[in-house]
Write a protein that holds these residues in place. Structure first.
Motif, PDB file in Angstrom:
ATOM      1  N   ARG A   1      -2.842  14.358  -0.406  1.00 36.33           N
ATOM      2  CA  ARG A   1      -2.440  13.366  -1.425  1.00 36.33           C
ATOM      3  C   ARG A   1      -2.967  13.863  -2.768  1.00 36.33           C
ATOM      4  NH1 ARG A   1      -4.717   8.421  -3.661  1.00 36.33           N
ATOM      5  NH2 ARG A   1      -3.178   6.737  -3.890  1.00 36.33           N
TER       6      ARG A   1
ATOM      7  N   HIS B   1     -12.992  -1.837  -7.287  1.00 37.30           N
ATOM      8  CA  HIS B   1     -13.676  -1.599  -8.555  1.00 37.30           C
ATOM      9  C   HIS B   1     -12.711  -1.764  -9.729  1.00 37.30           C
ATOM     10  CE1 HIS B   1     -11.789   2.220  -7.523  1.00 37.30           C
ATOM     11  NE2 HIS B   1     -11.864   2.564  -8.799  1.00 37.30           N
TER      12      HIS B   1
ATOM     13  N   HIS C   1      -9.098  -2.566  -8.373  1.00 36.19           N
ATOM     14  CA  HIS C   1      -8.183  -1.824  -7.505  1.00 36.19           C
ATOM     15  C   HIS C   1      -8.954  -1.116  -6.397  1.00 36.19           C
ATOM     16  CE1 HIS C   1      -9.328   0.948 -10.728  1.00 36.19           C
ATOM     17  NE2 HIS C   1      -9.184   1.931  -9.849  1.00 36.19           N
TER      18      HIS C   1
ATOM     19  N   PHE D   1     -11.768   8.868  -2.325  1.00 34.79           N
ATOM     20  CA  PHE D   1     -12.174   8.492  -3.684  1.00 34.79           C
ATOM     21  C   PHE D   1     -11.485   7.174  -4.050  1.00 34.79           C
ATOM     22  CE2 PHE D   1     -11.502   8.527  -8.294  1.00 34.79           C
ATOM     23  CZ  PHE D   1     -12.806   8.704  -8.724  1.00 34.79           C
ATOM     24  N   GLY D   2     -12.296   6.227  -4.532  1.00 27.52           N
ATOM     25  CA  GLY D   2     -11.728   4.936  -4.961  1.00 27.52           C
ATOM     26  C   GLY D   2     -11.550   3.940  -3.837  1.00 27.52           C
TER      27      GLY D   2
ATOM     28  N   TRP E   1      -2.344   0.163 -15.174  1.00 30.84           N
ATOM     29  CA  TRP E   1      -2.982  -1.125 -14.907  1.00 30.84           C
ATOM     30  C   TRP E   1      -4.029  -1.440 -15.963  1.00 30.84           C
ATOM     31  CZ3 TRP E   1      -4.035   2.891 -11.271  1.00 30.84           C
ATOM     32  CH2 TRP E   1      -5.354   3.312 -11.178  1.00 30.84           C
TER      33      TRP E   1
ATOM     34  N   LEU F   1      -1.942   6.209 -13.314  1.00 32.77           N
ATOM     35  CA  LEU F   1      -2.040   7.060 -12.125  1.00 32.77           C
ATOM     36  C   LEU F   1      -0.630   7.531 -11.782  1.00 32.77           C
ATOM     37  CD1 LEU F   1      -4.224   8.009 -10.061  1.00 32.77           C
ATOM     38  CD2 LEU F   1      -3.622   6.019  -8.671  1.00 32.77           C
TER      39      LEU F   1
ATOM     40  N   THR G   1      -2.297   1.880  -3.018  1.00 35.03           N
ATOM     41  CA  THR G   1      -3.342   1.364  -3.909  1.00 35.03           C
ATOM     42  C   THR G   1      -3.169  -0.149  -3.981  1.00 35.03           C
ATOM     43  OG1 THR G   1      -3.205   3.407  -5.199  1.00 35.03           O
ATOM     44  CG2 THR G   1      -4.422   1.584  -6.178  1.00 35.03           C
TER      45      THR G   1
ATOM     46  N   ALA H   1      -8.316   2.163  -3.379  1.00 38.56           N
ATOM     47  CA  ALA H   1      -7.483   3.214  -2.769  1.00 38.56           C
ATOM     48  C   ALA H   1      -7.587   3.045  -1.252  1.00 38.56           C
ATOM     49  CB  ALA H   1      -7.994   4.588  -3.199  1.00 38.56           C
TER      50      ALA H   1
HETATM   51  C1  SIN Z   1      -8.760   5.228  -8.381  1.00 38.92           C
HETATM   52  O1  SIN Z   1      -9.616   4.457  -8.012  1.00 38.92           O
HETATM   53  O2  SIN Z   1      -8.568   5.462  -9.557  1.00 38.92           O
HETATM   54  C2  SIN Z   1      -7.879   5.929  -7.361  1.00 38.92           C
HETATM   55  C3  SIN Z   1      -6.817   5.049  -6.850  1.00 38.92           C
HETATM   56  C4  SIN Z   1      -5.965   5.752  -5.828  1.00 38.92           C
HETATM   57  O3  SIN Z   1      -6.133   6.960  -5.610  1.00 38.92           O
HETATM   58  O4  SIN Z   1      -5.115   5.101  -5.222  1.00 38.92           O
END
Ligand code: SIN
Length: 291
Positions: free
Chosen positions: A275, A106, A264, A101-102, A257, A121, A133, A266
């Motif tokens: 995780r 984005h 950002h 995810f992520g 952030w 986060l 990240t 992931a």
């Molecule tokens: C996200 O995009 O909010 C997740 C970022 C992450 O899990 O490092």
């Protein structure tokens, strides 16, 4: 912006990349004093991404700290924790094969009318390898462009949509792999909305590129090949090493952030390990461009 040493209630250590900073000297599980809060807000405006190490937080404490930054934002497409409707659990089990995810650049929910200003986060379980990240600085990427090119961009609007991720044929709808997170996909994600391509930050007044490869699907008034050529050029610029901060997590860290001037990513790379992160957002305003 004032230099770091003018902070009296917190300690701010800017990252050497020129973007992002570590903040110590505060305990986030207690309400911040007005002076400490003002300095956190100032450091956030200056550095865009703040990392607070060694901050164990219960759910209620994460919620309370979020509310010190601002009211909760809207979080579509991911089901929150049942007991805490403003916290998303970003979780990946050791045996998951689905895409992390992520794991695409984005800015959170940029397809909304009023995307969240901030995301927080908090790390609960960090894997022994990977799981970083990455953050990209939309201010300096914009400022690195020629004045002539910046003037051209200042007048443009970019089209954003959730469709590539959450739409009927989007990544999450078509991924057959089991995942721990409960993701919602469907027709509503097909909608699109335009925002200024260059966003003027409401607090700093600085201009940032406000586009991202996941949710930005075109530029108003341009053909698809024209949009693609311009967006590809801009994404490549935003993702140059000089504009990136890589955040390496330890347990009980919190990052805060600014979605208005950063993207950002992931990074993944921890297959076989658990995780678990908890995420909240702070409501934002309708993006404003150059007047
Ligand atoms: C996200 O995009 O909010 C997740 C970022 C992450 O899990 O490092």
């Amino acid at each position: 912006m004032p230099p770091a040493e003018t902070y009296r209630h917190i300690t701010v250590r800017p990252e050497p990349e020129g973007f992002g900073a570590e903040v110590t000297g505060v305990t986030l599980r207690q309400p911040l004093s007005p002076e400490a809060r003002a300095e956190v807000m100032r450091a956030w405006a200056q550095h865009c991404v703040l990392a607070f190490p060694d901050q164990p937080l219960a759910h209620e404490e994460l919620e309370a700290f979020t509310l010190q930054i601002g009211p909760f934002g809207e979080d579509p497409y991911v089901k929150p924790m049942p007991s805490h409707p403003n916290i998303l659990e970003v979780r990946r089990e050791p045996d998951e094969k689905s895409r992390t995810f992520g794991q695409a650049w984005h800015s959170d929910w940029s397809f909304l009318d009023t995307p969240p200003a901030a995301t927080l986060l908090h790390s609960k379980v960090t894997p022994p390898v990977g799981g970083d990240t990455l953050y990209a600085d939309g201010y300096r990427a914009y400022e690195s462009l020629s004045p002539t090119f910046r003037r051209l961009l200042d007048g443009l609007h970019a089209v954003h949509s959730a469709r590539r991720s959450y739409g009927l044929q989007g990544t999450f709808a078509t991924d057959p792999e089991k995942r721990a997170m409960d993701i919602i996909t469907g027709e509503s994600a097909e909608a699109s909305r335009s925002h200024p391509l260059v966003r003027v930050h409401p607090l700093s007044g600085r201009r940032a590129l406000y586009i991202n490869p996941v949710y930005t699907i075109g530029i108003e008034g341009m053909t698809e090949p024209e949009s693609k050529a311009l967006l590809d050029f801009l994404f490549a610029r935003m993702l140059e090493d000089r504009f990136i901060y890589r955040h390496r997590w330890r347990q009980h860290m919190l990052t805060l952030w600014d979605n208005r001037c950063t993207m950002h990513f992931a990074d993944g790379g921890y297959d076989g390990h658990l995780r678990v992160m908890h995420r909240t957002t702070v409501a934002g305003e309708r993006p404003v461009g150059v007047q």
